[in-house]
Design a protein around this motif. Structure first.
Motif: not given
Length: 391
Positions: A68-76, A277-279
């Motif tokens: 999913d590297l093409h998807v922006y992270p969840d900004g919230s 995700r990692a955190a």
């Protein structure tokens, strides 16, 4: 630019407070030391990284997110904030996420500091407090630390003096517990006394980047104090015990009203998707956290024993590093250790005042890594003593 002096440079005008900043100088990369000195195996003990590597659960979470590297992270940061809230028993609305805890510290400065006001922090404090304060155009009130011969906490923060330094122009007070770069700490009673003494118009930032390494149930937990002190902001990081330094993710917990203000000056996507995700996965990796704490406990004891056996002065620590004070300038010992393939952190700048100009901050590694660093330091100090003070 109203209220802010400007310096005219050939490429434009810049605020004086920014032009005067001495940038943070990171340590040398291990691969550069290997190339420069022709050393095959370099041991880096300069940046307080977890010698066990990252949390295995975090690695699995990263691998699962690669598609999913093409998807922006969840900004919230919805899922991580909810996980932090559940783990620490706070409302997710109290959580502010940052690109490392450094980012959160700078958000506080951006929200509260400006020309004409000041921030209070201790001598030998984390360098980012001074940098963030200066970048905001505010004044820094640096409170002298306890002296080197203090019986209770040499080089530690003097909380009574810090409270006395607060005035009507103070907007932020920064305090790390345990402190970087000294490893010193404050106990629960004196921390509460400071919080009771600081007026409500001052935001107290309690930087707990290393608190997970403390194995003491009586040690103060800033998050538990939030209910009693609405002007308190507690910062934590996933860079240390969780082993996620490369991903740069940290957080603050505060009253929702403060969190809302910090969110106004936060970049919308300041934490990347893999870090989120990692955190979240690392937060619940209790087995890895316990093992990391045990390795650190044993390593601190290993270094303390070696220091006492060799007559080295050191600062007692509750973090994942130890500060050793040598008979020579820190830079000189640092360079000599590089030639042995061991990278440590020489203290300088603000930390150099009050007796730390000859100090090295050394990250706690595995037993084998510690043994190698101890042997290297022993050899280097003996060689420098033979060379003489001016060599």
């Amino acid at each position: 630019m109203m209220g802010v002096k400007e310096t005219e440079l050939s490429f434009g005008r810049v605020r004086d407070c920014v032009a005067a900043i001495r940038p943070y100088v990171p340590g040398k990369p291990a691969e550069e030391v290997a190339r420069e000195y022709g050393i095959e195996e370099v041991l880096k003990l300069a940046s307080n990284e977890n010698p066990l590597g990252p949390s295995p659960r975090a690695v699995e979470a990263i691998q699962a997110g690669l598609a999913d590297l093409h998807v922006y992270p969840d900004g919230s940061g919805f899922h991580l904030k909810r996980a932090i809230g559940s783990h620490f028993g706070v409302n997710p609305e109290q959580v502010t996420l940052g690109n490392g805890s450094n980012d959160v510290l700078e958000l506080v400065a951006r929200a509260y500091l400006e020309p004409g006001v000041n921030a209070v922090f201790s001598e030998h404090a984390f360098a980012v407090y001074a940098l963030a304060t200066q970048a905001a155009g505010a004044a820094a009130k640096v409170v002298p630390a306890r002296p080197a011969d203090d019986r209770e906490m040499p080089f530690g923060a003097d909380l009574e003096a810090m409270a006395a330094a607060v005035d009507e122009h103070t907007r932020v007070l920064f305090l790390a517990n345990p402190n970087n770069p000294t490893g010193t700490w404050v106990e629960a009673a004196e921390l509460r006394a400071l919080l009771d003494a600081v007026p409500s118009h001052v935001v107290v930032v309690l930087d707990e980047a290393y608190t997970e390494y403390v194995d003491d149930l009586a040690f103060p937990n800033g998050i538990e104090l939030l209910a009693h002190y609405p002007n308190l902001v507690v910062t934590r990081t996933f860079s240390k015990i969780f082993g996620l330094a490369a991903l740069r993710v940290g957080f603050a917990v505060s009253e929702p009203a403060i969190a809302s203000l910090l969110d106004r000056v936060r970049h919308p996507f300041n934490v990347n998707a893999l870090a989120l995700r990692a955190a979240e996965a690392a937060l619940e990796d209790s087995e890895f956290i316990a093992r990391s704490r045990e390795v650190n406990r044993a390593g601190l004891a290993q270094w303390a024993t070696a220091a006492e056996a060799n007559g080295w002065q050191f600062v007692p620590s509750r973090a994942n590093f130890i500060t050793v004070i040598t008979p020579f300038a820190a830079g000189r010992v640092f360079e000599a250790l590089l030639r042995e393939g061991v990278i440590v952190r020489p203290l300088g700048g603000m930390e150099a005042r009050g007796g730390l100009s000859q100090a090295l901050r050394i990250t706690i590694g595995t037993a084998e890594q510690n043994a190698r660093a101890i042997d290297a330091l022993k050899d280097v100090l003996a060689r420098l003593a033979d060379e003489g003070p001016s060599a």
